[in-house]
Design a protein around this motif. Sequence first.
Motif, PDB file in Angstrom:
ATOM      1  N   ILE A 511     -16.084 -23.651 -58.700  1.00 28.17           N
ATOM      2  CA  ILE A 511     -17.081 -23.254 -57.691  1.00 28.17           C
ATOM      3  C   ILE A 511     -17.420 -21.771 -57.840  1.00 28.17           C
ATOM      4  CG2 ILE A 511     -17.462 -22.967 -55.205  1.00 28.17           C
ATOM      5  CD1 ILE A 511     -15.639 -25.460 -54.862  1.00 28.17           C
ATOM      6  N   ALA A 512     -16.382 -20.916 -58.044  1.00 25.79           N
ATOM      7  CA  ALA A 512     -16.620 -19.476 -58.221  1.00 25.79           C
ATOM      8  C   ALA A 512     -17.486 -19.214 -59.443  1.00 25.79           C
ATOM      9  CB  ALA A 512     -15.278 -18.745 -58.353  1.00 25.79           C
ATOM     10  N   GLN A 513     -17.193 -19.970 -60.529  1.00 27.93           N
ATOM     11  CA  GLN A 513     -17.977 -19.806 -61.747  1.00 27.93           C
ATOM     12  C   GLN A 513     -19.423 -20.214 -61.524  1.00 27.93           C
ATOM     13  OE1 GLN A 513     -16.281 -21.826 -65.088  1.00 27.93           O
ATOM     14  NE2 GLN A 513     -17.816 -21.126 -66.532  1.00 27.93           N
ATOM     15  N   GLU A 514     -19.622 -21.363 -60.811  1.00 26.03           N
ATOM     16  CA  GLU A 514     -20.971 -21.830 -60.504  1.00 26.03           C
ATOM     17  C   GLU A 514     -21.712 -20.786 -59.677  1.00 26.03           C
ATOM     18  OE1 GLU A 514     -22.806 -24.547 -61.152  1.00 26.03           O
ATOM     19  OE2 GLU A 514     -21.332 -25.393 -62.541  1.00 26.03           O
ATOM     20  N   MET A 515     -21.039 -20.244 -58.614  1.00 28.43           N
ATOM     21  CA  MET A 515     -21.683 -19.267 -57.743  1.00 28.43           C
ATOM     22  C   MET A 515     -22.044 -18.000 -58.541  1.00 28.43           C
ATOM     23  SD  MET A 515     -21.972 -20.492 -54.670  1.00 28.43           S
ATOM     24  CE  MET A 515     -22.122 -19.052 -53.631  1.00 28.43           C
ATOM     25  N   HIS A 516     -21.121 -17.574 -59.415  1.00 29.88           N
ATOM     26  CA  HIS A 516     -21.353 -16.332 -60.165  1.00 29.88           C
ATOM     27  C   HIS A 516     -22.424 -16.509 -61.231  1.00 29.88           C
ATOM     28  CE1 HIS A 516     -20.584 -13.349 -63.391  1.00 29.88           C
ATOM     29  NE2 HIS A 516     -20.316 -12.528 -62.362  1.00 29.88           N
ATOM     30  N   ASP A 517     -22.293 -17.612 -62.031  1.00 32.80           N
ATOM     31  CA  ASP A 517     -23.179 -17.771 -63.184  1.00 32.80           C
ATOM     32  C   ASP A 517     -24.586 -18.178 -62.770  1.00 32.80           C
ATOM     33  OD1 ASP A 517     -21.008 -17.102 -64.650  1.00 32.80           O
ATOM     34  OD2 ASP A 517     -20.570 -19.159 -65.343  1.00 32.80           O
ATOM     35  N   SER A 518     -24.654 -19.264 -61.927  1.00 35.44           N
ATOM     36  CA  SER A 518     -25.981 -19.816 -61.629  1.00 35.44           C
ATOM     37  C   SER A 518     -26.631 -19.123 -60.446  1.00 35.44           C
ATOM     38  CB  SER A 518     -25.869 -21.320 -61.377  1.00 35.44           C
ATOM     39  OG  SER A 518     -25.000 -21.553 -60.291  1.00 35.44           O
ATOM     40  N   VAL A 519     -25.941 -19.182 -59.245  1.00 35.55           N
ATOM     41  CA  VAL A 519     -26.532 -18.613 -58.032  1.00 35.55           C
ATOM     42  C   VAL A 519     -26.638 -17.087 -58.161  1.00 35.55           C
ATOM     43  CG1 VAL A 519     -26.297 -18.360 -55.541  1.00 35.55           C
ATOM     44  CG2 VAL A 519     -25.669 -20.506 -56.637  1.00 35.55           C
ATOM     45  N   GLY A 520     -25.561 -16.433 -58.614  1.00 33.18           N
ATOM     46  CA  GLY A 520     -25.582 -14.972 -58.744  1.00 33.18           C
ATOM     47  C   GLY A 520     -26.632 -14.520 -59.740  1.00 33.18           C
ATOM     48  N   GLY A 521     -26.726 -15.244 -60.861  1.00 26.68           N
ATOM     49  CA  GLY A 521     -27.733 -14.881 -61.865  1.00 26.68           C
ATOM     50  C   GLY A 521     -29.141 -15.004 -61.321  1.00 26.68           C
ATOM     51  N   ASN A 522     -29.398 -16.087 -60.624  1.00 30.26           N
ATOM     52  CA  ASN A 522     -30.731 -16.301 -60.048  1.00 30.26           C
ATOM     53  C   ASN A 522     -31.062 -15.207 -59.041  1.00 30.26           C
ATOM     54  OD1 ASN A 522     -31.087 -18.495 -61.594  1.00 30.26           O
ATOM     55  ND2 ASN A 522     -31.282 -19.978 -59.941  1.00 30.26           N
ATOM     56  N   LEU A 523     -30.100 -14.870 -58.152  1.00 36.05           N
ATOM     57  CA  LEU A 523     -30.347 -13.850 -57.129  1.00 36.05           C
ATOM     58  C   LEU A 523     -30.616 -12.480 -57.775  1.00 36.05           C
ATOM     59  CD1 LEU A 523     -27.671 -14.806 -54.450  1.00 36.05           C
ATOM     60  CD2 LEU A 523     -30.150 -15.054 -54.266  1.00 36.05           C
ATOM     61  N   ALA A 524     -29.894 -12.176 -58.854  1.00 37.89           N
ATOM     62  CA  ALA A 524     -30.121 -10.905 -59.557  1.00 37.89           C
ATOM     63  C   ALA A 524     -31.534 -10.855 -60.142  1.00 37.89           C
ATOM     64  CB  ALA A 524     -29.074 -10.718 -60.657  1.00 37.89           C
ATOM     65  N   ALA A 525     -31.955 -12.022 -60.712  1.00 38.69           N
ATOM     66  CA  ALA A 525     -33.309 -12.086 -61.281  1.00 38.69           C
ATOM     67  C   ALA A 525     -34.365 -11.922 -60.192  1.00 38.69           C
ATOM     68  CB  ALA A 525     -33.492 -13.391 -62.031  1.00 38.69           C
ATOM     69  N   ILE A 526     -34.115 -12.592 -59.043  1.00 33.30           N
ATOM     70  CA  ILE A 526     -35.074 -12.506 -57.924  1.00 33.30           C
ATOM     71  C   ILE A 526     -35.170 -11.065 -57.428  1.00 33.30           C
ATOM     72  CG2 ILE A 526     -35.445 -13.208 -55.512  1.00 33.30           C
ATOM     73  CD1 ILE A 526     -34.147 -15.910 -56.348  1.00 33.30           C
ATOM     74  N   LYS A 527     -34.009 -10.377 -57.323  1.00 30.65           N
ATOM     75  CA  LYS A 527     -33.998  -8.977 -56.873  1.00 30.65           C
ATOM     76  C   LYS A 527     -34.833  -8.100 -57.822  1.00 30.65           C
ATOM     77  CE  LYS A 527     -30.850  -5.169 -55.797  1.00 30.65           C
ATOM     78  NZ  LYS A 527     -29.438  -4.696 -55.794  1.00 30.65           N
ATOM     79  N   LEU A 528     -34.662  -8.356 -59.139  1.00 31.80           N
ATOM     80  CA  LEU A 528     -35.413  -7.588 -60.124  1.00 31.80           C
ATOM     81  C   LEU A 528     -36.911  -7.832 -59.992  1.00 31.80           C
ATOM     82  CD1 LEU A 528     -35.335  -5.704 -62.590  1.00 31.80           C
ATOM     83  CD2 LEU A 528     -35.056  -7.744 -64.027  1.00 31.80           C
ATOM     84  N   GLN A 529     -37.274  -9.108 -59.777  1.00 31.72           N
ATOM     85  CA  GLN A 529     -38.695  -9.466 -59.633  1.00 31.72           C
ATOM     86  C   GLN A 529     -39.281  -8.801 -58.399  1.00 31.72           C
ATOM     87  OE1 GLN A 529     -40.473 -11.065 -61.814  1.00 31.72           O
ATOM     88  NE2 GLN A 529     -38.800 -11.673 -63.200  1.00 31.72           N
ATOM     89  N   PHE A 530     -38.512  -8.774 -57.302  1.00 35.09           N
ATOM     90  CA  PHE A 530     -38.997  -8.128 -56.071  1.00 35.09           C
ATOM     91  C   PHE A 530     -39.257  -6.632 -56.305  1.00 35.09           C
ATOM     92  CE2 PHE A 530     -37.721 -11.636 -53.191  1.00 35.09           C
ATOM     93  CZ  PHE A 530     -38.871 -11.641 -52.431  1.00 35.09           C
ATOM     94  N   SER A 531     -38.401  -5.964 -57.082  1.00 27.91           N
ATOM     95  CA  SER A 531     -38.583  -4.523 -57.332  1.00 27.91           C
ATOM     96  C   SER A 531     -39.860  -4.246 -58.115  1.00 27.91           C
ATOM     97  CB  SER A 531     -37.362  -3.981 -58.073  1.00 27.91           C
ATOM     98  OG  SER A 531     -37.288  -4.541 -59.371  1.00 27.91           O
ATOM     99  N   GLN A 532     -40.317  -5.238 -58.895  1.00 25.77           N
ATOM    100  CA  GLN A 532     -41.517  -5.066 -59.705  1.00 25.77           C
ATOM    101  C   GLN A 532     -42.738  -5.718 -59.075  1.00 25.77           C
ATOM    102  OE1 GLN A 532     -40.555  -6.622 -63.567  1.00 25.77           O
ATOM    103  NE2 GLN A 532     -38.929  -5.103 -63.962  1.00 25.77           N
TER     104      GLN A 532
END
Length: 703
Positions: A511-532
């Motif tokens: 579960i931790a791996q899923e949260m980190h790899d998939s959910v965390g990765g997506n949220l990081a990408a979304i944050k980057l998109q919002f900044s641009q």
Amino acid sequence: MFLKFRYFFYFLFICYTSIGTAQTATLVIESEEKKVDELFYYYNNGLDKKAYEQAHKLLGTFKSNKAITNTNLLLAYYHNKYVANDSSIYYTHKALKSKKNIKDSLGVRLTILSYQLLALNNKNKGLYQESKKWHLKGAELSEKHKETNLYYTHIHGLASTYVTLGKTKEALELFNKCIQFSNDEELILGSYINLGSIYSSLSNYEKANDYLQKAKAICEKDTHRKQALVNVIINIGDNYLGIGETDKALTAFYDAKKISRDNRSYGLELIILGKIGTVLFNEKRDSEALLIFSNSLIKAVNLGNLDIEMNSYLMLEKLSVRKGDYRSAYSYGKHYYQIKDSIDNSQTQKEINSLEVKFKTLEKEKTIKQLQIENLNKSLNIKNKDADIEKYKLQEAIIAKQNENQVLQLQNGVEKRKNEIALLKEKEALKAVELDREKTIKYIVLVAFFILLVPIVGLLVIYYQKLQAQSLLNLKEKEINEQQVLSLKKDQELKLIKASVRGQDQERKKIAQEMHDSVGGNLAAIKLQFSQLSNHPDKLKLIYSQLDDTYEQVRNISHNLLPKKIRENEFVFLIKEYINTVEEASEINFNVSFYDEENINSLNKILQNELFSIFQELTTNTLKYAKAETIDIQLDLLNECLFFVYEDDGIGFDVSKTTLGIGLTNIKNRIENYNGILHIDSKANRGTNIHIEIPLKALTNEA
């Protein structure tokens, strides 16, 4: 001497063997009759379930028609008792079919009893014309063979059917006939109850109450007449309704319902539910009426009672129209007319009417014959007076002759006594010789017995010593085996605990791996998109797509977080397993009913988890506060809706004066998440009834 006795015993053995071979067929029949008598003994002494199980085992082994017929009849009575109408009709027809070779009075009585069972079962199903047909046949056959008790049993049943068909005049006449001429207290009791009901329907409440009080007095003599007492209370409730005292009527109906449920009189409970629901409907207490008629519909479907099922659909249709839910009203009305048409098509009116006319003709002929007999008796009384005078003269002549005969008899008696004294002396001499011979034989037998007894006792002592030694050896082996089993169990438990811990660690890591790899990765990408976003507004659609993907990943992870027991087991099995655990740890009895278990087990797992939590919370509340003895649970999928009924017989509470606790509030919120409805019906000292409805659409959306 020993050899002579051995040959004597061998001769006796041969004689008994030849006699047994000749009597085998008779012994088999007698053995089967004893077994059937034993089955009826169980049934009549409260062991009806044991009688039912033994009857099924023995039915395939019986050879005689009589044993097969009586066993089928017992099974028919068993199913009639528990309102399994179709099963009772099936075994009644089997009994009639297997009695072809029984033509004595017992066979006639069996046929009459079978007709009575067919009439009762058809009446329970709501087929009143069919019920009337079998009562008419039974009355005709009873009259023909002078079976008086069975005749009035069928007359009483026919009168009850007339009441249902609205033929009040005919019913009054037959019930009064039962009271006047029958010696059966049960029939008299039933007649009092029915007469009270009829006069109540005619608004003659004073006369109705008079009959009901007579019936109540009979019931109070015998504590086993619970079913009759329920009928009396129902009619008293009807009287209260007649004079406008609705609250007293409801109290009487609820008392009757409790007695019926405690005594498993499910047919009567259905009738009482209909009465309670009708009163609540007339008082415009629609939510309570809806709960009652929904419960009545489910029980009527399970018991196969077409009449109650049809009435429940009709009342649910009226309730739906009153609250403007015309879609549900159309569905209920459609079911109502389907059942009504099936009942009308199954009744053969022409045959029944001809039997009724024939019965009434026989009754009139019987009355004419009774009048003819009375006239004949009057004419015979006149002739008897002349004959008495002649008889007196003859008696004087006879007395004179009798005096002469007495003198001769005395003379003959003296001679006879002399001969008897001589015979007695001869018999006493023969008896003395016989006694001496018997003493000699007894002495020889005793000597032979003691000679045989000494070696047998010695062998028994040796065998007993061996048994003691063997038992000590077995005890030591048992102790060694138990120690080995305990050590194996402990090793196994350690392995299971280690495996469980490893599984939990792996699950957490996953579960931790899923949260980190998939959910965390997506949220990081979304944050980057919002900044641009200010420089690249065209990326807004991409951000929405990534948010949807992240939501779906979180939803999948939450599905994987469901308890293992919910994911890997069937829902009905989990409920039953939990109930067994509670029953073992407490003194509460559960009555559980699932309708369409296959569809219930296929429900969405998240919904199953919610339902299981609701069930646990309700059971915990009952154990803590209700002081209940019985919990009734029904879970049914019916008419595109999930029904969950939870009922206990505890102390209850006043819903209007009590705020919902955390547990019930959580239950309400869970149900509202599925667009469901929660009904809570409870009063002090009357138990608690909780009814939950969840539409089937909510289930498909969640899936």
